[in-house]
Design an enzyme around this catalytic site. Structure first.
Site, PDB file in Angstrom:
ATOM      1  N   GLN A 174       0.888  -1.180   0.000  1.00 36.09           N
ATOM      2  CA  GLN A 174       0.000   0.000   0.000  1.00 36.09           C
ATOM      3  C   GLN A 174       0.918   1.220   0.000  1.00 36.09           C
ATOM      4  O   GLN A 174       1.121   1.885   1.005  1.00 36.09           O
ATOM      5  CB  GLN A 174      -0.915  -0.038   1.233  1.00 36.09           C
ATOM      6  CG  GLN A 174      -1.899   1.118   1.329  1.00 36.09           C
ATOM      7  CD  GLN A 174      -3.036   1.041   0.324  1.00 36.09           C
ATOM      8  OE1 GLN A 174      -3.439  -0.027  -0.094  1.00 36.09           O
ATOM      9  NE2 GLN A 174      -3.538   2.197  -0.095  1.00 36.09           N
ATOM     10  N   ASP A 190       3.948  -8.973 -13.739  1.00 39.17           N
ATOM     11  CA  ASP A 190       3.373  -7.646 -14.013  1.00 39.17           C
ATOM     12  C   ASP A 190       4.524  -6.668 -14.219  1.00 39.17           C
ATOM     13  O   ASP A 190       5.693  -6.994 -13.982  1.00 39.17           O
ATOM     14  CB  ASP A 190       2.439  -7.167 -12.889  1.00 39.17           C
ATOM     15  CG  ASP A 190       3.103  -7.179 -11.526  1.00 39.17           C
ATOM     16  OD1 ASP A 190       4.296  -6.837 -11.435  1.00 39.17           O
ATOM     17  OD2 ASP A 190       2.437  -7.543 -10.541  1.00 39.17           O
ATOM     18  N   LYS A 241      -0.847  -7.371 -15.971  1.00 39.01           N
ATOM     19  CA  LYS A 241      -1.792  -7.826 -14.943  1.00 39.01           C
ATOM     20  C   LYS A 241      -2.712  -6.693 -14.507  1.00 39.01           C
ATOM     21  O   LYS A 241      -2.281  -5.536 -14.422  1.00 39.01           O
ATOM     22  CB  LYS A 241      -0.981  -8.311 -13.731  1.00 39.01           C
ATOM     23  CG  LYS A 241      -1.790  -8.684 -12.515  1.00 39.01           C
ATOM     24  CD  LYS A 241      -0.910  -9.255 -11.398  1.00 39.01           C
ATOM     25  CE  LYS A 241      -0.733  -8.296 -10.248  1.00 39.01           C
ATOM     26  NZ  LYS A 241      -0.019  -8.876  -9.096  1.00 39.01           N
ATOM     27  N   ARG A 252      -5.428  -5.884 -11.230  1.00 37.41           N
ATOM     28  CA  ARG A 252      -6.004  -6.412  -9.993  1.00 37.41           C
ATOM     29  C   ARG A 252      -7.213  -5.560  -9.637  1.00 37.41           C
ATOM     30  O   ARG A 252      -7.116  -4.326  -9.623  1.00 37.41           O
ATOM     31  CB  ARG A 252      -4.983  -6.371  -8.850  1.00 37.41           C
ATOM     32  CG  ARG A 252      -5.518  -7.045  -7.582  1.00 37.41           C
ATOM     33  CD  ARG A 252      -4.566  -6.861  -6.421  1.00 37.41           C
ATOM     34  NE  ARG A 252      -3.368  -7.687  -6.493  1.00 37.41           N
ATOM     35  CZ  ARG A 252      -3.307  -8.954  -6.112  1.00 37.41           C
ATOM     36  NH1 ARG A 252      -4.379  -9.561  -5.665  1.00 37.41           N
ATOM     37  NH2 ARG A 252      -2.168  -9.616  -6.180  1.00 37.41           N
ATOM     38  N   GLY A 292      -1.319 -16.390  -3.927  1.00 36.38           N
ATOM     39  CA  GLY A 292      -0.888 -17.205  -5.063  1.00 36.38           C
ATOM     40  C   GLY A 292      -1.624 -16.884  -6.352  1.00 36.38           C
ATOM     41  O   GLY A 292      -1.291 -17.417  -7.412  1.00 36.38           O
TER      42      GLY A 292
HETATM   43  C1  R5P Z   1       1.828  -7.173  -6.254  1.00 40.02           C
HETATM   44  O1  R5P Z   1       1.989  -6.273  -7.079  1.00 40.02           O
HETATM   45  C2  R5P Z   1       2.942  -8.031  -5.762  1.00 40.02           C
HETATM   46  O2  R5P Z   1       4.123  -7.782  -6.448  1.00 40.02           O
HETATM   47  C3  R5P Z   1       2.586  -9.497  -5.842  1.00 40.02           C
HETATM   48  O3  R5P Z   1       2.424  -9.858  -7.203  1.00 40.02           O
HETATM   49  C4  R5P Z   1       1.300  -9.764  -5.100  1.00 40.02           C
HETATM   50  O4  R5P Z   1       1.357  -9.227  -3.829  1.00 40.02           O
HETATM   51  C5  R5P Z   1       1.016 -11.228  -5.016  1.00 40.02           C
HETATM   52  O5  R5P Z   1      -0.193 -11.400  -4.353  1.00 40.02           O
HETATM   53  P1  R5P Z   1      -1.076 -12.675  -4.614  1.00 40.02           P
HETATM   54  O6  R5P Z   1      -0.188 -13.863  -4.420  1.00 40.02           O
HETATM   55  O7  R5P Z   1      -2.159 -12.589  -3.582  1.00 40.02           O
HETATM   56  O8  R5P Z   1      -1.611 -12.580  -6.006  1.00 40.02           O
END
Ligand code: R5P
Length: 300
Positions: A96, A167, A190, A192, A223
């Site tokens: 964050q 990403d 990517k 989100r 993951g």
């Molecule tokens: C986000 O930008 C981070 O670099 C990771 O890709 C992310 O925190 C991974 O989170 P999750 O495993 O929940 O997808």
């Protein structure tokens, strides 16, 4: 002259301190019956007029680990420490790092301010989510990169792999590892959903057909990111996909997602106070890298 205080949050800190030949002063840690935390430096005279390195890390139980770290820094200052360097391989709340939605805090800045205001003069971390988080400590912060060590290990299994970031944010980290080993890198696009946390990808043709791939990221939390990225790469013809992520939080069935996506191996650094046992997971010890970077940074 540097002296180490190692919190139980980061037991690998003992190895780093020993590699640096530092004196280690013991800390007594306990929890009161009401769950409040307590730390005490057992020989405070050995901290007086010394530069202190506090080794800790902020996962699991981020808030308690942070508070314990602040208590140790405060104790060191009150015992007469000169400068305090906090070595925190996993900096919780670093994702964050800006306002994504109106009304949010910038948690990453708050964590850094708390550390600074408690007496931390220098901060050393590992593969921080984004470097700008450290900008409020100009010249006093070090981000140790270890993605090259993870990729080095992946090379035991894969032939001339392509290094892919899931990403754009992880692209520099992936390319750093790729450059070190003379490999090529690329990234996926990517998105989100900021409310649900769900990850989706915009198709982007990367020539992975019949290629081995190392997917490099900083964190695996649920993951979702690396599982979705792996599925896309396999659909596009990738052979074996190894995930190389520095901080393996692995919450909420993350390993099941990775298995189902067809990941060949999961390589993680030992930056957390937790190790997951799973046949696909291997931990890479980063103590030597951390020690040599600290040595240069602090002039030990
Ligand atoms: C986000 O930008 C981070 O670099 C990771 O890709 C992310 O925190 C991974 O989170 P999750 O495993 O929940 O997808």
């Amino acid at each position: 002259m540097f002296t180490a205080l190692v919190l139980s949050e980061y037991s690998a800190g003992f190895d780093v301190a020993k590699l640096l030949g530092l004196e280690i002063v013991a800390i007594h840690e306990k929890e009161f019956p009401d769950e409040e935390l307590y730390v005490r430096i057992l020989e405070p005279d050995r901290v007086k007029s010394r530069n202190i390195i506090v080794f800790s890390t902020l996962y699991p139980k981020q808030e308690r680990a942070l508070l314990k770290t602040l208590l140790a820094v405060d104790a060191a200052k009150r015992a007469g420490a000169l400068e305090v360097t906090a070595v925190i391989p996993y900096l919780a709340y670093a994702r964050q790092d800006k306002l994504f939605l109106p009304g949010e805090p910038v948690s990453a800045s708050l964590i850094i301010e708390l550390l600074k205001n408690t007496g931390v003069n220098r901060l050393v971390t590992v593969d921080v989510h984004s470097l700008h988080v450290l900008e409020s400590l100009p010249g006093k912060a070090l981000n140790v990169m270890v993605s090259d060590l993870l990729v080095e290990h992946a090379l035991k299994y894969l032939v001339d792999p392509l290094i892919i970031a899931p990403d754009k944010g992880a692209y520099e980290r992936a390319c750093y590892a790729a450059r070190t080993h003379g490999l090529k890198c690329d990234y996926l696009i990517k998105q989100r959903d900021r409310i649900t946390g769900e990850v989706s990808y915009t198709p982007r043709e990367i020539s992975v057909s019949n290629r081995d791939v190392v997917l490099v990221d900083d964190i695996i939390s649920t993951g979702g990111t690396v599982a979705e990225a792996t599925k896309i790469l396999i659909t596009q013809g990738a052979r074996r996909v190894i995930v190389a992520a520095t901080h393996g939080l692995l919450v909420g069935g993350a390993m099941k997602k990775l298995e189902e996506a067809g990941v060949y191996r999961v390589l993680l650094a030992n930056t957390l106070n937790i190790k997951h046992a799973h046949p696909l997971i291997e931990y890479i010890d980063i103590s030597t890298r951390l020690a040599s970077e600290l040595k240069k940074f602090l002039g030990i």
